[in-house]
Motif scaffolding. Structure first.
Motif, PDB file in Angstrom:
ATOM      1  N   VAL A   1     -12.719  -0.893  -9.420  1.00  0.00           N
ATOM      2  CA  VAL A   1     -11.735  -2.088  -9.189  1.00  0.00           C
ATOM      3  C   VAL A   1     -10.286  -2.148  -9.237  1.00  0.00           C
ATOM      4  CG1 VAL A   1     -11.779  -3.146 -11.356  1.00  0.00           C
ATOM      5  CG2 VAL A   1     -11.833  -4.836  -9.425  1.00  0.00           C
ATOM      6  N   GLU A   2      -9.890  -1.189  -9.918  1.00  0.00           N
ATOM      7  CA  GLU A   2      -8.324  -1.125 -10.129  1.00  0.00           C
ATOM      8  C   GLU A   2      -7.783  -0.326  -8.855  1.00  0.00           C
ATOM      9  OE1 GLU A   2      -5.673  -1.786 -12.337  1.00  0.00           O
ATOM     10  OE2 GLU A   2      -7.473  -3.022 -13.328  1.00  0.00           O
ATOM     11  N   ASN A   3      -8.713   0.565  -8.111  1.00  0.00           N
ATOM     12  CA  ASN A   3      -8.232   1.203  -6.840  1.00  0.00           C
ATOM     13  C   ASN A   3      -8.413   0.008  -5.728  1.00  0.00           C
ATOM     14  OD1 ASN A   3      -7.900   3.554  -8.290  1.00  0.00           O
ATOM     15  ND2 ASN A   3      -9.854   4.293  -7.590  1.00  0.00           N
ATOM     16  N   PHE A   4      -9.354  -0.663  -5.794  1.00  0.00           N
ATOM     17  CA  PHE A   4      -9.359  -1.638  -4.538  1.00  0.00           C
ATOM     18  C   PHE A   4      -8.206  -2.812  -4.806  1.00  0.00           C
ATOM     19  CE2 PHE A   4     -10.864  -5.989  -3.242  1.00  0.00           C
ATOM     20  CZ  PHE A   4     -11.173  -5.833  -2.116  1.00  0.00           C
ATOM     21  N   LEU A   5      -7.922  -3.102  -6.047  1.00  0.00           N
ATOM     22  CA  LEU A   5      -6.802  -4.033  -6.038  1.00  0.00           C
ATOM     23  C   LEU A   5      -5.454  -3.620  -5.787  1.00  0.00           C
ATOM     24  CD1 LEU A   5      -7.800  -5.926  -9.583  1.00  0.00           C
ATOM     25  CD2 LEU A   5      -8.469  -6.928  -7.271  1.00  0.00           C
ATOM     26  N   ALA A   6      -5.230  -2.331  -5.916  1.00  0.00           N
ATOM     27  CA  ALA A   6      -4.046  -1.580  -5.578  1.00  0.00           C
ATOM     28  C   ALA A   6      -4.111  -1.146  -4.013  1.00  0.00           C
ATOM     29  CB  ALA A   6      -3.774  -0.708  -6.358  1.00  0.00           C
ATOM     30  N   ASN A   7      -5.079  -1.179  -3.349  1.00  0.00           N
ATOM     31  CA  ASN A   7      -5.272  -0.699  -2.110  1.00  0.00           C
ATOM     32  C   ASN A   7      -4.272  -1.607  -1.102  1.00  0.00           C
ATOM     33  OD1 ASN A   7      -6.554  -1.198   0.695  1.00  0.00           O
ATOM     34  ND2 ASN A   7      -7.586   0.740   0.055  1.00  0.00           N
TER      35      ASN A   7
END
Length: 148
Positions: A3-9
């Motif tokens: 989720v962290e990677n998605f939110l920073a995408n």
């Protein structure tokens, strides 16, 4: 994907920024006063706020956009700018907020927009150039090329 990677995408961040723009644009069109909560590190004041009024001591700030402040709003796809007064003396300044840094939009006490993305401000060309020069100068092999 975490989720962290998605939110920073970058695509997700851009999508949330665009959605924020559309919500604010709609509120302005409907002449509906509103509030925004934003990350203070992405808020600029012109002129800067006096130290005793500095909002950057807190991670978030709430702005009520009503009356003259609402009427002064300028909106583009990158940021919202408005004129506001702060403190007992009503210190006047222009406030600019990156749309990606707006975490909530509220109408009265109801939240109508939430942004969970991990927004980071794009570095400007001058800052990128200075970073490149600093990296170049830190490499001892490059010192000889400057002497020529």
């Amino acid at each position: 994907m975490k989720v962290e990677n998605f939110l920073a995408n970058a695509d997700f961040v851009k999508l949330m920024q665009k959605h924020c723009f559309e919500v604010i644009k709609s509120l302005i069109t409907q002449k509906s006063e509103f509030g925004v909560v934003a990350k203070t590190k992405f808020i600029d004041f012109d002129p800067p706020l006096p130290e005793h009024l500095d909002l950057k001591k807190n991670p978030y700030a709430l702005f009520a956009l009503a009356g003259y402040t609402f009427e002064s709003i300028e909106l583009n796809e990158e940021q919202i700018t408005f004129h506001a007064g702060f403190g007992l003396d009503d210190f006047a300044t222009f406030v600019s907020i990156d749309l990606g840094a707006i975490t909530q939009i509220q109408i009265e006490n109801d939240v109508v927009f939430v942004n969970f993305s991990h927004y980071e401000r794009k570095k400007d060309d001058k800052e990128l150039t200075q970073n490149s020069i600093n990296i170049f100068l830190k490499n001892p092999k490059n010192k000889d090329s400057l002497k020529k």
